[in-house]
Design an enzyme around this catalytic site. Structure first.
Site, PDB file in Angstrom:
ATOM      1  N   LYS A  44       0.822  -1.215   0.000  1.00 33.67           N
ATOM      2  CA  LYS A  44       0.000   0.000   0.000  1.00 33.67           C
ATOM      3  C   LYS A  44       0.852   1.259   0.000  1.00 33.67           C
ATOM      4  O   LYS A  44       0.438   2.270  -0.559  1.00 33.67           O
ATOM      5  CB  LYS A  44      -0.960   0.011   1.198  1.00 33.67           C
ATOM      6  CG  LYS A  44      -2.142  -0.921   1.033  1.00 33.67           C
ATOM      7  CD  LYS A  44      -3.237  -0.611   2.041  1.00 33.67           C
ATOM      8  CE  LYS A  44      -4.417  -1.552   1.859  1.00 33.67           C
ATOM      9  NZ  LYS A  44      -5.415  -1.387   2.945  1.00 33.67           N
ATOM     10  N   LYS A  61      -6.668 -12.043  -9.068  1.00 29.84           N
ATOM     11  CA  LYS A  61      -7.835 -12.054  -8.186  1.00 29.84           C
ATOM     12  C   LYS A  61      -8.917 -11.106  -8.730  1.00 29.84           C
ATOM     13  O   LYS A  61      -8.596 -10.048  -9.266  1.00 29.84           O
ATOM     14  CB  LYS A  61      -7.376 -11.598  -6.800  1.00 29.84           C
ATOM     15  CG  LYS A  61      -8.395 -11.802  -5.703  1.00 29.84           C
ATOM     16  CD  LYS A  61      -7.788 -11.443  -4.359  1.00 29.84           C
ATOM     17  CE  LYS A  61      -8.875 -10.992  -3.403  1.00 29.84           C
ATOM     18  NZ  LYS A  61      -8.360 -10.559  -2.120  1.00 29.84           N
ATOM     19  N   LYS A 117     -12.737  -5.117  -7.834  1.00 28.06           N
ATOM     20  CA  LYS A 117     -13.630  -4.103  -8.389  1.00 28.06           C
ATOM     21  C   LYS A 117     -12.855  -2.889  -8.901  1.00 28.06           C
ATOM     22  O   LYS A 117     -13.420  -2.017  -9.540  1.00 28.06           O
ATOM     23  CB  LYS A 117     -14.676  -3.679  -7.363  1.00 28.06           C
ATOM     24  CG  LYS A 117     -14.091  -2.935  -6.187  1.00 28.06           C
ATOM     25  CD  LYS A 117     -15.133  -2.687  -5.115  1.00 28.06           C
ATOM     26  CE  LYS A 117     -14.434  -2.566  -3.780  1.00 28.06           C
ATOM     27  NZ  LYS A 117     -15.022  -3.339  -2.728  1.00 28.06           N
TER      28      LYS A 117
END
Ligand code: TRP
Length: 339
Positions: A123, A205, A208
């Site tokens: 991140k 994976k 969205k």
């Protein structure tokens, strides 16, 4: 002497805690991999489910959007079958103990441990302009979520296993110093459906945030959209519906179909023997559309009844506070905070 009759004590159910971030609508992957299992666990466990909006602000959020996403995520959780009569369903920021316990646990967590968290590394690479202390500290807040409820089991995907491992380490360390305060939680890995892949790049994976909307199904997609996306799913140049290495696209569709119908891969292979991929994709699309229909309908009904939703999350927060405050009191006493 009179004999005292005591009713047989029902065995205490194990407690489950899990959380999900309010970051927009869930995908089929979130649903099959997580929230659908949460609903099934309600029968056998004391379940505690939380919308983790405090975790969400570790990356920049637009306030109005976060507010809406939080309520939507809560409604979606109920729409997926989490029953606020059976489980404790609440919103993290409504329960003050999470932040309070996280502060204490910060002082029992090493800088080095947090530096090794792979999600932090990922991140901070992705949000290089905002590597805030909260992002670094994210796993400690997660540990507080779990330990505050003395959770025995934590359903998590593979990407959260390292965080759960850290929560265990923190609990053990604290217990070694101060006596048995925390239950040391175990991961609960669901049997099937753990990982749903992209319909367009089945080695990735399902997400969205994929630019290609055909790569993912959201749980609010309508029937036509779902069927269209499955028709366009990437498969391979063979024509055999069989689960085999190298057939990532077909394997993914078989996994989805199997999780929803409960059929084994062998049964599915038999069912589609001699049929083409077209028939199979259509069947998977229809099955998914049917499974999501009640979720979509319940979500619409819940959205139209904001006062019911509010009564649920208020009640959930009260229940959550009652449990977590007991843990926090004990922690404050143990570490020497004046009562
Ligand atoms: N970090 C988890 C995720 O992104 C969400 C989460 C927060 C969580 N607190 C938790 C999951 C406690 C399980 C238990 O998926």
């Amino acid at each position: 002497m009179e004999q005292q009759l005591t009713a047989p004590q029902p065995e205490r159910k194990k407690r489950i805690f899990s959380g999900i971030q309010p970051t927009g609508v869930m995908t089929l992957g979130n649903y099959l991999g997580a929230v659908r299992n949460w609903a099934q666990l309600q029968e056998d466990y004391d379940c505690t489910y939380c919308i983790v909006n405090m975790h969400a602000i570790t990356v920049r959020q637009e306030p109005a959007k976060l507010r809406k996403n939080t309520l939507d995520a809560y409604a979606l959780m109920l729409a997926c079958g989490i029953d606020p009569e059976k489980s404790i369903a609440f919103i993290q920021s409504h329960v003050r103990t999470h932040a309070e316990l996280a502060w204490v646990l910060n002082c029992y967590t090493q800088f080095g441990e947090l530096s090794r968290m792979t999600q932090f590394k990922d991140k901070s690479a992705k949000h290089a302009d905002n590597i805030n202390a909260g992002l670094f500290d994210y796993p400690v807040l997660m540990a507080a979520d779990i330990l505050a409820y003395q959770a025995d089991l934590v359903p998590v995907g593979i990407d959260q296993k390292q965080h759960l491992e850290l929560a265990r380490d923190i609990a053990i360390r604290f217990n070694n110093l101060h006596g048995n305060v925390f239950t040391v939680p175990e991961p609960y890995i669901p049997k099937a459906g753990a990982k749903i892949m992209s319909l367009q790049e089945p080695t990735k994976k399902m997400s969205k945030s994929d630019e290609n909307v055909n790569a993912f199904i959201t749980i609010l997609d309508d029937e036509d959209t779902i069927i269209r996306k499955f028709k366009r799913a990437i498969t391979d140049s063979e024509a055999e519906v069989v689960y085999r290495e190298g057939k990532d696209g077909i394997n993914n569709l078989m996994n989805i179909y199997s999780v929803i119908t409960g059929k084994s891969y062998d049964d599915i292979a038999k069912e589609f023997e001699g049929k083409g991929y077209g028939d199979f994709k259509l069947a998977v699309g229809e099955t998914v559309a049917d499974a999501l229909k009640p979720v979509r309908e319940r979500f619409a009904a819940l959205q139209a009844d904001k006062s019911y939703l509010e009564s649920c999350y208020r009640h959930g927060a009260e229940q959550a506070l009652a449990i977590s405050a007991r843990t926090l009191d004990k922690v404050y006493k143990k570490i020497g905070f004046l009562q």
